[in-house]
Enzyme design. Structure first.
Site, mmCIF file in Angstrom:
data_model
loop_
_atom_site.group_PDB
_atom_site.id
_atom_site.type_symbol
_atom_site.label_atom_id
_atom_site.label_comp_id
_atom_site.label_asym_id
_atom_site.label_seq_id
_atom_site.Cartn_x
_atom_site.Cartn_y
_atom_site.Cartn_z
ATOM 1 N N ASN A 62 0.832 -1.205 0.000
ATOM 2 C CA ASN A 62 0.000 0.000 0.000
ATOM 3 C C ASN A 62 0.870 1.261 0.000
ATOM 4 O OD1 ASN A 62 -2.705 -1.015 0.081
ATOM 5 N ND2 ASN A 62 -2.394 -1.595 2.239
ATOM 6 N N CYS A 71 -4.474 -7.513 -4.196
ATOM 7 C CA CYS A 71 -4.872 -6.276 -4.870
ATOM 8 C C CYS A 71 -5.386 -6.668 -6.256
ATOM 9 C CB CYS A 71 -3.680 -5.334 -4.969
ATOM 10 S SG CYS A 71 -4.061 -3.819 -5.856
ATOM 11 N N ASN A 143 -8.374 -10.055 0.837
ATOM 12 C CA ASN A 143 -8.152 -9.037 1.870
ATOM 13 C C ASN A 143 -9.525 -8.629 2.428
ATOM 14 O OD1 ASN A 143 -9.008 -7.771 -0.434
ATOM 15 N ND2 ASN A 143 -7.507 -6.143 -0.403
ATOM 16 N N CYS A 202 -10.891 0.032 -6.695
ATOM 17 C CA CYS A 202 -10.262 -1.008 -5.869
ATOM 18 C C CYS A 202 -10.840 -2.346 -6.337
ATOM 19 C CB CYS A 202 -10.593 -0.750 -4.391
ATOM 20 S SG CYS A 202 -10.109 -2.086 -3.296
#
Ligand SMILES: N[C@@H](CCC[C@H](N)C(=O)O)C(=O)O
Length: 258
Positions: A62, A71, A143, A202
């Site tokens: 990040n 990601c 995540n 995202c």
């Protein structure tokens, strides 16, 4: 140090080729690279390292220097970088990530599709966003996410600061999405990313948003459109897995002394 810059629906990344894993990528160095005033500027760093379970490992960080498991947009940009640089052939191949192996599919140009694996729905919680508190679905897509389906337009929510969440449920922090239905199997979404802040997109959050929207509509399959500030992505929900499809491009290459 050589680098490239790429993005997927404006979720942008500094790519650091380091096949033999020789570069000392400290949290401070990652933050310096991602700084939008004094660095190259990005939401995160993708280090391209040779892997054990697959030829390439996506070492994702990040913008604040913290490590995250997965990601989704980064994975698609990573795959585009590999193909553009002759490090992988167009078609289907696996990439190793901290969340496990992920299969990507792409041509010599165009959209990149990632098999994101099955999403886990882990319960409900709430998020304090500005002066509002909204319910959300705890979804793990490699995540952690708290995907909050709301009634008002998503621009109405102040995501400039980290939402207030249940620290017991999310001891490592969480990415928070606000999602509104805008049509049949179509949603708009904005996000506050753990370790970054508000971003234009995202990928893992886009998948979590489709899962939460589907659950709200009493569905759990099908093709979903997720509109984000940086563009639009497609999520396909099947009985076995979730898939994320959309643009991913490399826009610059160079050297940095950071
Ligand atoms: N932008 C990413 C998610 C990056 C990791 C996230 N901030 C976290 O800490 O979990 C995506 O495209 O999925």
């Amino acid at each position: 140090m050589r680098f490239a810059k790429g993005h997927g629906t404006e979720n942008d990344f500094v790519i650091v080729p380091d096949p033999e894993g020789r570069i000392d990528l400290t949290p401070r160095r990652v933050a310096a690279l991602c700084n939008r005033y004094t660095g190259i500027g990005a939401d995160g760093v993708l280090r391209v390292v040779r892997g054990e379970d697959a030829e390439w490992f996506m070492d994702y960080r990040n913008a604040d220097g913290s490590v995250a498991e997965m990601c989704g947009n980064g994975l698609r940009v990573f795959a585009r970088y590999l193909v553009d640089h002759g490090l992988a052939a167009p078609g289907r191949f696996d990439v190793a990530t901290r969340a496990g192996l992920r299969t990507v599919e792409l041509g010599a140009t165009g959209h990149v599709t990632a098999d994101m694996g099955p999403a886990q729905v882990l319960g409900i919680s709430t998020a304090g966003i500005g002066d509002r508190r909204v319910p959300g679905l705890h979804v793990a897509t490699g995540n952690p996410h708290l995907a909050c389906v709301v009634e008002s337009p998503v621009e109405a929510f102040d995501l400039s600061r980290a939402p207030d969440v249940d620290a017991v449920r999310f001891p490592e922090g969480v990415n928070v999405e606000v999602i509104r239905m805008v049509g049949r199997r179509s949603v708009e979404m904005r996000v506050h990313e753990r370790g970054v802040g508000t971003t234009s997109s995202c990928g893992t959050g886009v998948v979590a948003s489709a899962v939460a929207a589907a659950q709200t509509e009493g569905e759990n399959r099908g093709e979903w459109e997720v509109r984000v500030p940086g563009g639009s992505l497609t999520v396909i929900l099947t009985a076995e897995s979730t898939y994320l499809r959309g643009p991913a491009v490399i826009i610059a290459e160079g050297e940095t002394c950071l």
